[in-house]
Scaffold this active site. Structure first.
Site, mmCIF file in Angstrom:
data_model
loop_
_atom_site.group_PDB
_atom_site.id
_atom_site.type_symbol
_atom_site.label_atom_id
_atom_site.label_comp_id
_atom_site.label_asym_id
_atom_site.label_seq_id
_atom_site.Cartn_x
_atom_site.Cartn_y
_atom_site.Cartn_z
ATOM 1 N N HIS A 1 6.074 -23.068 6.833
ATOM 2 C CA HIS A 1 5.547 -22.299 7.958
ATOM 3 C C HIS A 1 4.470 -23.093 8.695
ATOM 4 C CE1 HIS A 1 7.160 -18.987 5.454
ATOM 5 N NE2 HIS A 1 7.353 -18.365 6.605
ATOM 6 N N ASP B 1 16.342 -20.753 8.329
ATOM 7 C CA ASP B 1 15.047 -20.106 8.298
ATOM 8 C C ASP B 1 14.530 -20.054 9.739
ATOM 9 O OD1 ASP B 1 12.828 -18.866 7.232
ATOM 10 O OD2 ASP B 1 12.414 -20.423 5.753
#
Length: 487
Positions: free
Chosen positions: A189, A260
């Site tokens: 992230h 993702d």
């Protein structure tokens, strides 16, 4: 086909089917999203921002399907502290690591069944869970208690139980993050994650995914991780070698391969979301997720894909193949069940109790002053920040204490104040992954230097405490409180 020519209607719809979009709203569908759905959008992903209560979520999912019946409505739904449906009465189950510690596949199935049954009542028919990563790097910041454990065989048997239970509910499960995120020191992230291990060491991480494929998992999510032993140039999400040679051919997976979220910095900072969408589809992904609610980002990704098709950079055959898999997925899972049977509401707490480990704790510690140290919630995972003190006071009203969720300016001074507040009462000090958050270790040690009799508690992975819960879900906290007080 000239670069300016519009795509044939069927190909345009197929390309839109390769996108999954996030959005803002709890009751209405934004107009840009309606237009995407009208052109064939493959799916939407819900987050806490889309959730007010259970009735509202079901109205929202019905509204979305009224626009397009084959739209896949998905959510991250791992259990434990990872979830977005607390305000919609989500069942309380521990995270996967606690289920692995309990190591009862039937109990794992009951927890997965509760989560999937709840999703079905809300009209959500795809769950981006379970995590198939192995947690074996001590400084991994993102997998940890989201994994079933570090052993491939243990993870494999719990994945099989989870996938089968979810399938029985008519909900699509998704094993993630292929080929494994557990060997990194970086959260993708926040930046590009790299797993430097040689191929022979990586092979163990493939095995849970192999078990998921054998169990019939309908979706697998890729990792934004670079594996130099597999492809030194690109992260797995963008690598034809990893998605094609390894997943499609060696593991023989023919379900939907979903990326993702593309706005994660591992992709966005180096490639940009739009280029990431184009490269991921060319590499073998079937759907790319744009989870941010800013639909301009999704539109930019869509335009990059359409432009690549016009320019011949992205092969039409690759998009037709991907769209075909998405259609098969939607044919099986887009429509929610007409009726949903109940589930075992006690499975989660039973599993959390089984997972708690004790070492050298007195039979009952009552009236304790608890200092609960834990990091701020991860913004993407939306962990609710459950605190142990609330659970402790539910079973021992005489308990007192405080929660500390960030680094104090003066740990030593705070430790002195907290010890003074404790007085003659027993002191318990809980930490959550203190090795990753040194401020916790400093404050814990300052407290222990003043009160060496304090009971140490670990709410993440074990770090030498007398009790360990292997997670911070609500049932994990309840089970810890019971173990500490002897209830």
């Amino acid at each position: 086909m000239t670069p300016s020519a519009p795509l044939p209607t069927g190909l345009d719809e197929a390309a839109h089917g390769c996108l999954v979009a996030g959005f803002t709203g709890t009751t209405t569908v934004p107009d840009p999203l309606k237009r995407l759905i009208d052109r064939g959008l493959g799916g939407v992903i819900l987050f806490t921002r889309n959730v007010r209560d259970a009735e509202q979520v079901r109205v929202l999912t019905d509204t979305l399907r009224a626009l397009r019946p084959d739209l896949i409505v998905a959510i991250d739904n791992e259990g434990g502290g990872i979830g977005h449906l607390v305000s919609a009465d989500a069942p309380d189950v521990p995270g996967s690591y606690a289920l692995g510690v309990a190591d009862d596949s039937e109990l794992t199935a009951r927890c997965a069944d509760a989560l999937a049954g709840h999703l079905a009542t809300l009209g959500i028919t795809a769950s981006y869970a379970p995590v198939a990563d192995l947690q074996h790097h001590p400084r991994n910041p993102i997998v940890r208690t989201r994994a079933f454990g570090a052993e491939p065989a243990l993870a494999a048997r719990h994945l099989r139980a989870w996938i089968a239970a979810t399938e029985r509910r008519g909900v699509a499960s998704c094993a993630k993050h292929f080929p494994g995120h557990g060997g990194t020191e970086t959260d993708s992230h926040h930046g590009m994650a790299v797993d430097p291990r040689p191929y022979d060491e990586l092979r163990a991480d493939f095995e849970p995914f192999r078990a998921a494929v054998d169990a019939g998992v309908p979706m697998i999510m890729s990792a934004h991780v670079v594996f130099p032993a597999l492809d030194p140039e690109r992260p797995a999400t963008l690598s034809r070698r990893i998605l094609g040679d390894l997943l499609r051919h060696e593991l023989d997976f023919d379900g939907v391969l979903v990326s993702d979220a593309l706005e994660m910095k591992a992709i966005a900072d180096r490639y940009g979301e739009a280029a990431g969408a184009r490269i991921a589809l060319a590499a073998g992904a079937d759907q790319v997720v744009v989870a941010v609610p800013d639909l301009e980002v999704t539109l930019a990704c869509r335009d990059a894909v359409l432009g690549a098709l016009r320019d011949g950079v992205l092969a039409e055959e690759r998009v037709w193949e991907a769209a075909g898999r998405v259609r098969r997925l939607a044919g099986r899972y887009a429509a929610p069940a007409a009726a949903v049977a109940g589930w075992d509401t006690g499975a989660g707490l039973a599993a959390a109790r089984r997972a708690v480990r004790l070492s050298g704790v007195p039979a009952a510690v009552r009236g304790a002053h608890l200092v609960d140290l834990f990091p701020s919630p991860h913004p993407a995972l939306n962990w609710g920040g459950e605190d142990l003190l609330t659970a402790l006071r539910a079973v021992d009203p005489a308990a007192t204490g405080t929660a500390v969720t960030g680094e104090p300016e003066d740990p030593d001074a705070l430790a002195g104040r907290l010890v003074r507040e404790t007085g003659e009462a027993p002191l318990a000090v809980a930490t959550c992954d203190a090795a990753l958050h040194p401020w916790q270790a400093r404050l814990r040690d300052a407290l222990l230097s003043r009160r060496p009799d304090a009971v140490r508690i670990d709410t993440g992975l074990p770090e030498g405490g007398a009790l360990c819960s292997y997670g911070r879900g609500r049932v994990n906290m309840r089970a810890l409180a019971e173990a500490l007080t002897g209830v």
